[in-house]
Design a protein around this motif. Structure first.
Motif, PDB file in Angstrom:
ATOM      1  N   THR A  98     126.167 101.796  95.137  1.00  9.67           N
ATOM      2  CA  THR A  98     124.825 102.034  95.680  1.00  9.67           C
ATOM      3  C   THR A  98     124.883 102.203  97.188  1.00  9.67           C
ATOM      4  O   THR A  98     124.198 103.063  97.761  1.00  9.67           O
ATOM      5  N   ARG A 114     117.204 105.924  93.165  1.00 12.83           N
ATOM      6  CA  ARG A 114     118.422 105.854  92.353  1.00 12.83           C
ATOM      7  C   ARG A 114     119.121 107.198  92.244  1.00 12.83           C
ATOM      8  O   ARG A 114     120.304 107.255  91.891  1.00 12.83           O
ATOM      9  N   ASP A 124     127.480  95.847  96.119  1.00 11.63           N
ATOM     10  CA  ASP A 124     127.415  97.011  95.226  1.00 11.63           C
ATOM     11  C   ASP A 124     127.771  98.240  96.055  1.00 11.63           C
ATOM     12  O   ASP A 124     126.901  98.947  96.557  1.00 11.63           O
ATOM     13  N   LEU A 181     114.184 100.232  96.206  1.00 12.74           N
ATOM     14  CA  LEU A 181     115.039  99.516  95.259  1.00 12.74           C
ATOM     15  C   LEU A 181     114.923  98.004  95.409  1.00 12.74           C
ATOM     16  O   LEU A 181     115.454  97.251  94.585  1.00 12.74           O
TER      17      LEU A 181
END
Length: 424
Positions: free
Chosen positions: A313, A225, A310, A300
């Protein structure tokens, strides 16, 4: 017999063998170190051969010279299983008086280096291998060469055949050589298998300390992340604590990250410290990166469809993919890749700095006119900060993109290059 895919490291290895008695190839498991070394080796010792592993380790203690006998260059694969071989190889190099004698490969730094008494200076040279760049895997056309930009070529002409959906797949597949020819569904599973192996066993090889797999998962997820950021260990520890009753202290986080570095799963990016006109303080913290974007995706638990849904990301993981490729290309040019951030908010995602002092500035953007414009603006602001009385002007400024069909030079001199047409 499977076809060998040419690696940029091939020519680097050839060159290094001409200048030293032994070359140590380091890098993560499964990135192709052994296969690349096998192309040049005239004899091979596989230290981790299940039928001979114990025998090899015993022989390394009793009579290491016996293991080093054979046609040269002799490949010693997974040498770190017998650290005593290091000094034995150094001794052989000294007494043979010839170059290009040994190639060592290792997917981990030895857990115990007490048996190594000599640094190897003057006898050994190092080569870091990473998973394949898009150019090596055949996914980049290679129309635009970094070398040509450093050489002063101002005209570029390149085309990329990678659309956003394909890019999402390549980001999650990664550059693992064995996954390249596989059909997409099976290829995507390989990164998850690699991640599982790290969690359950490989991370323990780094220091011979058994670790809690669930805690390793939490750490690797948090690390994913924070790709492209400079989160301190305290932040990662807090992130883990939100998902674990016991939590994790910063010292434990540091030890786990250090273990991941020792097995070449993590490769953070150091800060660039140029001569600039202002007195702005430059941030010196390393930027967090996995050695391959697919590891972050696996940590992830996401795939290409998740990235398409997304884009934020997707952008972070795309940056990891680009950093991997730039590092591979920089190695071929005798260079390194750094990042720049200062307390005024000025930043550059990647600075490719060569030994001769030349450097190029790179902003990484997934795509879109607005993001490209932002990247170009940042690059021009950074170039204006450099004190050209004390160092060279940038050889080039580039916005490296994920989408876009063509490479081109803007009227302001900034290059816009899709990663699908870049090479060393």
């Amino acid at each position: 017999m499977k076809q060998y895919l040419h690696r940029i490291a091939d020519s680097i290895l050839n060159r290094k063998l001409e200048g030293k008695g032994a070359v140590l190839i380091e890098g993560p498991k499964w990135c192709g170190k052994t296969t690349t070394a096998e192309q040049l080796a005239k004899s091979i010792l596989y230290m981790d051969d299940p039928e001979k592993k114990d025998q090899n380790i015993t022989m390394s203690q009793l009579n290491p010279k016996r293991l080093l006998s054979g046609l040269t260059p002799r490949l010693i694969d997974e040498w770190q299983l017998a650290p005593k071989l290091w000094d034995a190889i150094r001794y052989e190099v000294d007494h043979r008086g010839e170059l290009g004698q040994f190639i060592l490969t290792g997917s981990a730094i030895p857990a115990d280096t007490r048996e190594i008494t000599h640094s190897g200076t003057g006898r050994f040279t190092w080569l870091t291998m990473r998973p394949m760049s898009l150019y090596e895997s055949g996914d980049s056309t290679g129309d635009v060469s970094l070398k040509s930009l450093f050489d002063g070529n101002t005209e570029i002409d390149g085309v990329s055949h990678i659309n956003l959906e394909r890019l999402a797949f390549l980001t999650c597949r990664g550059g693992w050589p064995q996954s390249v020819p596989m059909r997409e569904e099976i290829a995507l599973e390989q990164a998850f298998d690699y991640y599982d192996a790290v969690v359950h066993s490989d991370i323990n090889r780094a220091d011979n300390v058994q670790k809690n797999p669930e805690r390793v998962r939490l750490l690797m997820r948090s690390y994913a992340r924070h790709q492209g950021g400079q989160a301190p260990n305290t932040v990662i520890a807090q992130d883990m604590a939100a998902n674990e009753e016991r939590g994790a202290d910063p010292e434990t986080v540091a030890s786990y990250i250090n273990a991941l570095k020792k097995i070449f799963v993590v490769e953070d990016m150091p800060a660039w410290n140029p001569n600039i006109r202002s007195k702005t303080a430059i941030r010196s913290s390393d930027t967090r990166y996995y050695i391959d974007s697919s590891i972050a995706a696996a940590a992830l638990g996401i795939g290409p469809n998740d990235l398409m849904g997304d884009l934020k990301t997707f952008g972070f993981l795309f940056e990891t993919l680009c950093v991997r490729d730039l590092r591979v290309f920089a190695d071929a040019l005798n260079g390194n890749v750094y990042h720049y951030r200062d307390r005024d908010g000025q930043e550059v995602d990647a600075v490719i700095h060569l030994r001769n002092g030349s450097y190029g500035l790179v902003e990484i953007k997934l795509g879109g006119d607005k993001l490209i414009e932002e990247g170009a603006k940042s690059l021009k602001a950074m170039a204006a900060k450099v004190d050209t009385d004390k160092m060279k002007t940038p050889s080039f400024s580039m916005v490296l993109t994920g989408t876009g069909d063509y490479a081109y030079r803007r009227p302001d001199g900034v290059y816009v290059v899709p990663v699908g047409c870049l090479k060393d």
